[in-house]
Structures are given as C-alpha cells and as structure tokens.
Design a protein around this motif. Structure first.
Motif, PDB file in Angstrom:
ATOM      1  N   ALA A 219      25.292  34.530  35.895  1.00  0.00           N
ATOM      2  CA  ALA A 219      24.476  33.912  34.848  1.00  0.00           C
ATOM      3  C   ALA A 219      25.100  34.058  33.470  1.00  0.00           C
ATOM      4  CB  ALA A 219      23.070  34.518  34.855  1.00  0.00           C
ATOM      5  N   ILE A 220      25.933  35.099  33.264  1.00  0.00           N
ATOM      6  CA  ILE A 220      26.538  35.293  31.942  1.00  0.00           C
ATOM      7  C   ILE A 220      28.032  34.976  31.941  1.00  0.00           C
ATOM      8  CG2 ILE A 220      24.822  37.040  31.296  1.00  0.00           C
ATOM      9  CD1 ILE A 220      26.958  39.175  31.776  1.00  0.00           C
ATOM     10  N   VAL A 221      28.546  34.464  33.064  1.00  0.00           N
ATOM     11  CA  VAL A 221      29.974  34.154  33.174  1.00  0.00           C
ATOM     12  C   VAL A 221      30.198  32.682  32.855  1.00  0.00           C
ATOM     13  CG1 VAL A 221      31.953  34.022  34.738  1.00  0.00           C
ATOM     14  CG2 VAL A 221      30.391  35.976  34.850  1.00  0.00           C
ATOM     15  N   GLU A 222      31.140  32.414  31.968  1.00  0.00           N
ATOM     16  CA  GLU A 222      31.444  31.037  31.566  1.00  0.00           C
ATOM     17  C   GLU A 222      32.466  30.382  32.477  1.00  0.00           C
ATOM     18  OE1 GLU A 222      33.564  29.549  27.651  1.00  0.00           O
ATOM     19  OE2 GLU A 222      31.420  29.918  27.299  1.00  0.00           O
ATOM     20  N   SER A 223      33.517  31.120  32.859  1.00  0.00           N
ATOM     21  CA  SER A 223      34.532  30.551  33.735  1.00  0.00           C
ATOM     22  C   SER A 223      35.174  31.625  34.589  1.00  0.00           C
ATOM     23  CB  SER A 223      35.608  29.812  32.923  1.00  0.00           C
ATOM     24  OG  SER A 223      36.239  30.683  32.017  1.00  0.00           O
ATOM     25  N   VAL A 224      35.669  31.188  35.751  1.00  0.00           N
ATOM     26  CA  VAL A 224      36.335  32.082  36.704  1.00  0.00           C
ATOM     27  C   VAL A 224      37.731  31.537  36.960  1.00  0.00           C
ATOM     28  CG1 VAL A 224      36.305  33.070  39.012  1.00  0.00           C
ATOM     29  CG2 VAL A 224      34.141  32.655  37.810  1.00  0.00           C
ATOM     30  N   ALA A 225      38.736  32.290  36.584  1.00  0.00           N
ATOM     31  CA  ALA A 225      40.119  31.873  36.793  1.00  0.00           C
ATOM     32  C   ALA A 225      40.592  32.399  38.142  1.00  0.00           C
ATOM     33  CB  ALA A 225      41.007  32.421  35.676  1.00  0.00           C
ATOM     34  N   HIS A 226      40.902  31.478  39.046  1.00  0.00           N
ATOM     35  CA  HIS A 226      41.438  31.903  40.343  1.00  0.00           C
ATOM     36  C   HIS A 226      42.859  32.398  40.128  1.00  0.00           C
ATOM     37  CE1 HIS A 226      42.541  30.958  44.794  1.00  0.00           C
ATOM     38  NE2 HIS A 226      42.252  32.233  44.605  1.00  0.00           N
ATOM     39  N   ALA A 227      43.065  33.700  40.318  1.00  0.00           N
ATOM     40  CA  ALA A 227      44.364  34.306  40.006  1.00  0.00           C
ATOM     41  C   ALA A 227      44.720  35.344  41.060  1.00  0.00           C
ATOM     42  CB  ALA A 227      44.337  34.940  38.616  1.00  0.00           C
ATOM     43  N   PRO A 228      45.241  34.923  42.224  1.00  0.00           N
ATOM     44  CA  PRO A 228      45.744  35.913  43.183  1.00  0.00           C
ATOM     45  C   PRO A 228      46.787  36.799  42.509  1.00  0.00           C
ATOM     46  CG  PRO A 228      45.690  33.711  44.145  1.00  0.00           C
ATOM     47  CD  PRO A 228      45.423  33.547  42.686  1.00  0.00           C
ATOM     48  N   TYR A 229      46.710  38.082  42.751  1.00  0.00           N
ATOM     49  CA  TYR A 229      47.570  39.055  42.072  1.00  0.00           C
ATOM     50  C   TYR A 229      47.410  38.933  40.547  1.00  0.00           C
ATOM     51  CZ  TYR A 229      49.747  39.828  46.601  1.00  0.00           C
ATOM     52  OH  TYR A 229      49.967  40.144  47.926  1.00  0.00           O
ATOM     53  N   GLY A 230      46.198  38.651  40.124  1.00  0.00           N
ATOM     54  CA  GLY A 230      45.932  38.423  38.704  1.00  0.00           C
ATOM     55  C   GLY A 230      45.972  39.658  37.843  1.00  0.00           C
ATOM     56  N   SER A 231      46.077  40.854  38.467  1.00  0.00           N
ATOM     57  CA  SER A 231      46.192  42.081  37.700  1.00  0.00           C
ATOM     58  C   SER A 231      47.623  42.629  37.706  1.00  0.00           C
ATOM     59  CB  SER A 231      45.235  43.152  38.241  1.00  0.00           C
ATOM     60  OG  SER A 231      45.107  44.239  37.346  1.00  0.00           O
ATOM     61  N   HIS A 232      48.505  42.030  38.464  1.00  0.00           N
ATOM     62  CA  HIS A 232      49.892  42.491  38.560  1.00  0.00           C
ATOM     63  C   HIS A 232      50.558  42.489  37.177  1.00  0.00           C
ATOM     64  CE1 HIS A 232      54.232  42.206  39.302  1.00  0.00           C
ATOM     65  NE2 HIS A 232      53.977  42.873  40.411  1.00  0.00           N
ATOM     66  N   PRO A 233      51.350  43.533  36.863  1.00  0.00           N
ATOM     67  CA  PRO A 233      51.855  44.619  37.708  1.00  0.00           C
ATOM     68  C   PRO A 233      50.911  45.815  37.842  1.00  0.00           C
ATOM     69  CG  PRO A 233      52.818  44.803  35.528  1.00  0.00           C
ATOM     70  CD  PRO A 233      51.984  43.550  35.513  1.00  0.00           C
ATOM     71  N   LEU A 234      49.691  45.690  37.336  1.00  0.00           N
ATOM     72  CA  LEU A 234      48.689  46.729  37.537  1.00  0.00           C
ATOM     73  C   LEU A 234      48.057  46.542  38.915  1.00  0.00           C
ATOM     74  CD1 LEU A 234      47.019  46.611  34.006  1.00  0.00           C
ATOM     75  CD2 LEU A 234      49.093  47.799  34.745  1.00  0.00           C
ATOM     76  N   SER A 235      47.217  47.473  39.302  1.00  0.00           N
ATOM     77  CA  SER A 235      46.632  47.417  40.639  1.00  0.00           C
ATOM     78  C   SER A 235      45.300  46.687  40.632  1.00  0.00           C
ATOM     79  CB  SER A 235      46.440  48.827  41.196  1.00  0.00           C
ATOM     80  OG  SER A 235      45.246  49.403  40.678  1.00  0.00           O
ATOM     81  N   SER A 236      44.948  46.197  41.810  1.00  0.00           N
ATOM     82  CA  SER A 236      43.635  45.602  42.048  1.00  0.00           C
ATOM     83  C   SER A 236      43.079  46.300  43.283  1.00  0.00           C
ATOM     84  CB  SER A 236      43.749  44.097  42.276  1.00  0.00           C
ATOM     85  OG  SER A 236      42.485  43.496  42.434  1.00  0.00           O
ATOM     86  N   PRO A 237      42.281  47.355  43.100  1.00  0.00           N
ATOM     87  CA  PRO A 237      41.878  48.217  44.216  1.00  0.00           C
ATOM     88  C   PRO A 237      41.317  47.425  45.402  1.00  0.00           C
ATOM     89  CG  PRO A 237      41.229  49.216  42.162  1.00  0.00           C
ATOM     90  CD  PRO A 237      41.746  47.839  41.817  1.00  0.00           C
ATOM     91  N   GLY A 238      41.814  47.791  46.594  1.00  0.00           N
ATOM     92  CA  GLY A 238      41.394  47.111  47.805  1.00  0.00           C
ATOM     93  C   GLY A 238      42.238  45.897  48.124  1.00  0.00           C
ATOM     94  N   HIS A 239      43.044  45.423  47.145  1.00  0.00           N
ATOM     95  CA  HIS A 239      43.876  44.237  47.360  1.00  0.00           C
ATOM     96  C   HIS A 239      45.367  44.560  47.253  1.00  0.00           C
ATOM     97  CE1 HIS A 239      40.172  42.069  47.320  1.00  0.00           C
ATOM     98  NE2 HIS A 239      40.754  40.887  47.315  1.00  0.00           N
TER      99      HIS A 239
END
Length: 293
Positions: A219-239
């Motif tokens: 309800a408060i989110v304006e947009s969602v960017a589809h970004a596989p490995y979107g946190s690289h080079p940092l980690s994305s826990p569980g992924h």
C-alpha cells in the motif's frame, strides 16, 4: 486486479531529482539496494541528502565517490570486515560534504517520529554524558509537561524517497526482506515515495504473501524494480552471499582514491542492471548462491 508496480531499476529511479532526501536501506554488507544505487550514479544525480540505516556501508561510500551526495546523516559508515569506508572518511575530513553527526537513536527515533507524523520524539536524558549535542544542534531538551522533568528530543526525519532491497515481492509491492533487518518498515513509512528492488517477483497467479512475513506493505510502495542479484556485491540473505572478491577490489581502489576506476568498470560501462549482470557472468553469480537449511 490492481495494476502491476513492476519496473526496472533504471525506470524506478528516473524521477528522483537533484537535491532529494533519500532514506537508504541495508545493513553493513547485506540487503543494500545496489541496483538502484548504480542506476542513480549512472544518471549523475547530485546534491542528495542521505539518511541511511545506522549501519551503512558500501552504497553510501560509492554515492559519495560518484559526487552524488551533499549532506549525510552519520551513525556509522564502513565496509564491515574490510575496514573503514575510504570515500566517506575523505569527504568528511575535507568537508566536501555536510555531515550531520548522529547516532543510532537519532536515526531510529527520528524516523519513528517522521513515520508517525510527529514533530519530534522525547527520550530519556541519554545524551547527558556525551558531547553529541555540542555538534548536533538538532538534539535539544524540553520540559515534560506531566512531570516537570527535562527530556531530550529528537526531531522528525522524513525522506522524499526510500530505497530498499527485498528478496521476494509481489506485483502489488508487498515486500519480504530476509536476514538481518533494521527497521526498513519504519523508514518506508517516513518516505514520500517508496522504491523496492527485488531479487524475485511473484507471478500474478501465485498465492499472496503471508501478511505476517511482509516487511513493507504494498500500500505504501510506489514501484518494484525487478533486479535479480540486485544487492550484489553485497549479500541477499537466502538468495546469495556477498562477493568478497569484488568488495576487496572496491576497498583497495577506494583506499587509493581510485574509486572512479571501479565505477567505470562496473557502473558507467554498462547501460543498465542487465548489462551489469552480463559483465559479471553466470558462473560468478551462481557461485554466490547459498542454501540455508
């Protein structure tokens, strides 16, 4: 069925203007919205005011190196196990950017006030033994109208845009953030526009996320960017885990004041996030995947 909020990292940040105030999610080397940060750097956005989580890391250091930052609220900025954040340190020492000397309480309670639309929040007199009020005139005292005691106050913090990374999000923007979390939900509620980068987007026919597992509601989110490995080079826990090799490369170049070489190699040389993934290659990215049992 409501319209999908799914877009690309580049389109998601296209409307962020120079001079915007940005709340930035992520903790140390985890869950940083790097695809969104890279897109901002490629756009050449200037004069940003950053209010990151109390444990900020490489995303802040990179934005400073790229010349995007005018003002920064600082509790901590570092590269965790790789030491200090070189660009932040240089910018602070040379006064190239304005520093708001802060601590965890400033950011946490400031955003809580902002999320609640309150002008400030009162705290116990926890700053009496510190010099922080001498360098931060936003920390003030007032009289408790009920007891007559003196209380410390923290002003509300609000952001024009909140940028966060999630592991799984549906098309309506309901985001699930795994692993070590801070208080991204509060930061999001204190932001006028909320942008999520997400490793995975649920199919429109998939079951809706369990509300108990939703970190930031759609309800408060304006947009969602589809970004596989979107946190690289940092980690994305569980992924996937953090890319130590690339983080060391960044640290070494930043320590020599050669961050522009890193940015040219990984940010400016590609047009978008997909180009970034192509540059890294499938073998390297798949090698970072983790299995949690």
């Amino acid at each position: 069925m409501s319209a999908s909020k799914v877009t690309t990292p580049e389109e998601a940040v296209a409307g962020i203007p120079d001079g915007a105030t940005i709340a930035l999610g992520g903790v140390h080397s985890h869950n940083g919205p790097m695809a969104l940060v890279n897109a901002l750097i490629r756009r050449g956005v200037k004069d940003l005011e950053l209010i990151p989580t109390p444990s900020a890391g490489a995303p802040v250091d990179m934005l400073i190196a790229a010349g995007c930052v005018r003002r920064l609220h600082v509790s901590y900025v570092g590269l965790e196990f790789l030491g200090m954040a070189p660009n932040y340190r240089r910018a602070a020492e040379s006064k190239a950017i304005e520093i708001v000397e802060a601590d965890e309480a400033w950011i946490v309670y400031g955003f809580r006030a902002g999320a609640s639309r309150l002008p400030f929040l009162p705290l116990p007199a926890l700053y009496e033994g510190t010099d922080l009020p001498k360098v931060n005139d936003g920390i003030r005292t007032t009289t408790d109208p009920y007891t007559g005691n003196t209380v410390t106050t923290i002003p509300a913090l609000r952001a024009d845009y909140g940028l966060f990374h999630a592991q799984v999000t549906d098309r309506k923007g309901n985001a699930q953030i795994f692993g070590q979390r801070r208080f991204e939900d509060v930061m999001a509620k204190a932001s006028d526009h909320v942008i999520i980068s997400s490793d995975e987007i649920l199919d429109e026919y998939a079951p809706a996320p369990d509300p108990r597992l939703v970190s930031i509601p759609g309800a408060i989110v304006e947009s969602v960017a589809h970004a596989p490995y979107g946190s690289h080079p940092l980690s994305s826990p569980g992924h996937y885990g953090y890319d130590r090799e690339q983080l060391v490369e960044y640290r070494d170049l930043a320590a020599q004041d050669r961050t522009k070489e890193y940015l040219e190699k990984y940010v400016y040389s590609v047009d978008d996030h997909l180009g970034y993934l192509d540059k890294l290659g499938a073998r390297r990215l798949l090698g970072l995947q983790q299995t949690f049992r």
